[in-house]
Design a protein around this motif. Structure first.
Motif, PDB file in Angstrom:
ATOM      1  N   UNK A 216       0.828  -1.211   0.000  1.00  0.00           N
ATOM      2  CA  UNK A 216       0.000   0.000   0.000  1.00  0.00           C
ATOM      3  C   UNK A 216       0.860   1.257   0.000  1.00  0.00           C
ATOM      4  N   UNK A 217       0.404   2.330  -0.689  1.00  0.00           N
ATOM      5  CA  UNK A 217       1.016   3.631  -0.428  1.00  0.00           C
ATOM      6  C   UNK A 217       0.744   3.955   1.044  1.00  0.00           C
ATOM      7  N   UNK A 218       1.799   4.311   1.805  1.00  0.00           N
ATOM      8  CA  UNK A 218       1.686   4.340   3.262  1.00  0.00           C
ATOM      9  C   UNK A 218       0.558   5.234   3.770  1.00  0.00           C
ATOM     10  N   UNK A 219       0.414   6.395   3.125  1.00  0.00           N
ATOM     11  CA  UNK A 219      -0.604   7.343   3.599  1.00  0.00           C
ATOM     12  C   UNK A 219      -2.002   6.745   3.480  1.00  0.00           C
ATOM     13  N   UNK A 220      -2.250   6.057   2.369  1.00  0.00           N
ATOM     14  CA  UNK A 220      -3.580   5.491   2.158  1.00  0.00           C
ATOM     15  C   UNK A 220      -3.843   4.351   3.136  1.00  0.00           C
ATOM     16  N   UNK A 221      -2.813   3.540   3.406  1.00  0.00           N
ATOM     17  CA  UNK A 221      -2.977   2.472   4.392  1.00  0.00           C
ATOM     18  C   UNK A 221      -3.299   3.073   5.756  1.00  0.00           C
TER      19      UNK A 221
ATOM     20  N   UNK B  32      -4.708   5.863   6.363  1.00  0.00           N
ATOM     21  CA  UNK B  32      -6.073   6.398   6.355  1.00  0.00           C
ATOM     22  C   UNK B  32      -7.099   5.285   6.541  1.00  0.00           C
ATOM     23  N   UNK B  33      -6.884   4.159   5.859  1.00  0.00           N
ATOM     24  CA  UNK B  33      -7.842   3.047   5.971  1.00  0.00           C
ATOM     25  C   UNK B  33      -7.852   2.494   7.392  1.00  0.00           C
ATOM     26  N   UNK B  34      -6.660   2.300   7.977  1.00  0.00           N
ATOM     27  CA  UNK B  34      -6.624   1.749   9.335  1.00  0.00           C
ATOM     28  C   UNK B  34      -7.274   2.723  10.318  1.00  0.00           C
TER      29      UNK B  34
ATOM     30  N   UNK C 143      -9.556   4.818   9.661  1.00  0.00           N
ATOM     31  CA  UNK C 143     -10.994   4.776   9.408  1.00  0.00           C
ATOM     32  C   UNK C 143     -11.625   3.599  10.151  1.00  0.00           C
ATOM     33  N   UNK C 144     -10.947   2.455  10.076  1.00  0.00           N
ATOM     34  CA  UNK C 144     -11.467   1.261  10.729  1.00  0.00           C
ATOM     35  C   UNK C 144     -11.462   1.406  12.244  1.00  0.00           C
TER      36      UNK C 144
ATOM     37  N   UNK D 217      -4.925  16.151   7.951  1.00  0.00           N
ATOM     38  CA  UNK D 217      -6.153  15.856   7.219  1.00  0.00           C
ATOM     39  C   UNK D 217      -7.358  15.750   8.146  1.00  0.00           C
TER      40      UNK D 217
ATOM     41  N   UNK E 196      -7.642  13.380  10.435  1.00  0.00           N
ATOM     42  CA  UNK E 196      -7.934  11.962  10.680  1.00  0.00           C
ATOM     43  C   UNK E 196      -7.150  11.400  11.854  1.00  0.00           C
TER      44      UNK E 196
END
Lengths: 278, 304
Positions: A121-126, A128-130, A132-133, A217, A219
């Motif tokens: 994963x691109x680190x930033x997106x990973x 963000x997903x974690x 979010x979860x 962001x 988050x």
């Protein structure tokens, strides 16, 4: 280790300076309440968004709070986020990597495929997903950064183990019937430590940067607690009439990251030049 | 072929991991979406319509089947097909990333080159100090400095939004800044190593000018690792794009992902992250293959 430190300081004066800066940053964050006459949340609505002055060295924010004070308290969160999850991910990554390398076979495949997934994963997106979860907040930022960073450590620890495995004294330990667990704890892990220390110093800045980006962001860390990234996030709305609100915490992030990078560079050259990769 | 299979396997595992992560968020997403005042019947009907009442493995294979055909579901918050939203956003992200890479390559390459030729001179130290500074600056900081100086103060370039090609200049510099720093350091160290090689001495001995030695002989070998590095930095560029696109209000993949999180929009988040990760996986695969094509020699031993 002491030797390496001495070698580093002799070869690279900047790494000594950065070591001092890091020490001071940590000291300031601990001593924050004694260093500033203002409280973290003291509002002064008569002096909102006032530019840097003798009373407020870095000005005040949209609620009239002293920016320097917020910066000092924010450094507690930002430095902790840099150090704690990095340490956790080092431990987890090292144990998994060494186990994978030493045992090989199915265990190796499973652990390394897991690392592959995390690193794909691109680190930033990973992150963000974690986030979010898990939901936002300081503890979840810790967890996210730990989950993100163990992969690199595992890969390097595994490579190191594969090398150490064939060395004579490890063979000798095996031949006298030492258990796998003991060999790993007594012979393999201690030999990985110099490499891991270098990796640690180089991973702290990236953790600080990731947290600041997440909080930027909206988050990551949530108000009322302050982190440098979060200060930039709120300050950005006033970029053109009160630029100090975003640039002061950005500068603090840069200073911390820069110091750890310099220190990491110096340590790497002194301890383990093979890690030179960027 | 083996590499390709490996890449596909990792991508499959990534999509599974992503799917599971986004499904374990507590609460029924439909209920969250409808707000407090939705009635039970509507929530149930919508849940069934979206297939969210099915067991998780059925949902996953359904999603995978759709994704292969280019169908990533419908965005909850924007009401449009995710693929359509991503298509439009991808163009912007691609332009931004290409411009950033170009900036990083030119500026980083030049700084690294000048530093390597005069190793340990004042410009060398200056450039290398500067590059470490570049690596250490958060993306949003570079972005805001550029906005402040060139947008607000000098009025040279637009502060945010996309109107024409000029809108991409500042975002590209902000995004490429970190990479420029890394490239400068890489070019400096490889070029400095190359300049000590025997064939460079040979080139000098046959009377070539120093410029010719560097441009025709040394630089070619320096370009190789840079090419691979650029591809490997794709991942970092996409991470940085999330921030850059947000600061400059560019509708790209990264901003879409942020919007997805703020709107609690699982299909959109899943689509954008999966798409970006697929890009990285195949980008790395291509870089691997490219390196073999570009460098048929047996690899030189790494100098310790």
């Amino acid at each position: 280790m002491k030797d390496a430190l001495r070698r580093m300081i002799r070869a690279n004066k900047l790494s000594l300076v950065s070591l001092i800066v890091i020490f001071l940053l940590i000291l300031f964050s601990i001593l924050a309440p004694w260093l500033t006459p203002y409280g973290e949340a003291d509002m002064d609505l008569m002096h909102r968004l006032s530019p840097p002055s003798a009373e407020h060295l870095l000005g005040t924010d949209e609620a009239g709070r002293d920016v320097l004070t917020r910066l000092l308290y924010g450094s507690r969160v930002s430095l902790m986020v840099g150090i704690v999850p990095t340490l956790l991910s080092m431990v987890i990554g090292a144990v998994l990597g060494v186990t994978a390398g030493y045992l090989g076979g199915a265990v190796d495949s499973i652990i390394m495929r897991l690392a592959d997934i995390v690193l794909a994963f691109p680190s930033m997106l990973l992150a963000m997903v974690i986030m979010y979860t898990l939901g936002d907040g300081l503890f979840n930022v810790f967890l996210t950064l730990t989950l993100m960073n163990w992969g690199t450590v595992a890969r390097i620890a595994r490579a190191e183990t594969l090398k150490l495995k064939t060395i004579d004294y490890v063979e000798a330990a095996r031949s006298i019937g030492m258990s796998k667990g003991r060999i790993i704890m007594r012979h393999i892990l201690p030999n990985c430590i110099p490499t891991l220390i270098v990796l640690f110093t180089l991973n702290v800045p990236s953790a600080i940067l990731t947290e600041s980006a997440l909080s930027f962001l909206g988050l990551g860390i949530q108000p009322p607690s302050a982190s440098w990234g979060l200060m930039v996030n709120t300050g950005r709305q006033y970029l053109f009439n009160a630029p100090w609100l975003s640039f002061a915490p950005s500068g603090a992030i840069m200073l911390a990251v820069l110091s750890f990078n310099f220190l990491g560079d110096g340590l790497r050259d002194a301890i383990d030049p093979r890690l030179r990769r960027r | 072929m083996k590499r390709l299979l490996q890449a596909v396997l990792v991508l499959l595992l990534v999509s599974l991991a992503l799917f599971v992560m986004l499904r374990i968020v507590p609460g029924n997403p439909v209920a969250v979406l409808m707000g407090e005042h939705a009635n039970e019947a509507t929530i149930e009907r919508l849940t069934a319509e979206l297939g969210l009442d099915q067991p998780i493995h059925v949902q996953f294979f359904r999603y995978l089947g759709g994704a292969i055909r280019g169908d990533f579901g419908t965005s909850y918050s924007l009401g449009k097909p995710v693929s359509q939203l991503m298509g439009a956003a991808f163009v912007n992200t691609l332009l931004l990333a290409l411009a950033a890479a170009l900036f990083a390559w030119i500026v980083g390459g030049l700084c690294g080159l000048l530093a390597a030729i005069r190793k340990n001179s004042i410009p060398d130290r200056l450039f290398m100090g500067f590059s470490l500074l570049g690596i250490s600056m958060p993306v949003f900081m570079v972005a805001m400095i550029l906005q402040y100086v060139f947008g607000y103060w000098l009025h040279w370039l637009p502060i945010s939004g996309v109107s024409d090609w000029r809108s991409f200049i500042l975002p590209a510099i902000a995004l490429g800044w970190n990479s420029a720093g890394s490239i400068a350091r890489l070019v400096r160290s490889t070029l400095a190593d190359t300049l000590e090689d025997d064939y460079i001495d040979t080139a000098r001995a046959k009377g070539l000018s120093e410029t010719a030695v560097i441009w025709r002989h040394a630089l070619r070998n320096t370009m190789l690792p840079t090419v691979t590095m650029m591809a490997l930095q794709l991942s970092g560029l996409l991470s940085g794009a999330v921030i850059t696109e947000t600061v400059f209000s560019i509708n790209g993949i990264g901003r879409l992902a942020v919007q997805a999180i703020n709107g609690r929009d699982i299909p959109l988040l899943q689509g954008t992250v999966l798409f970006a990760t697929a890009l990285v996986i195949f980008g790395n695969l291509i870089a691997d293959l490219l390196y073999k094509v570009l460098d048929p020699r047996t690899r030189r031993e790494v100098k310790e």
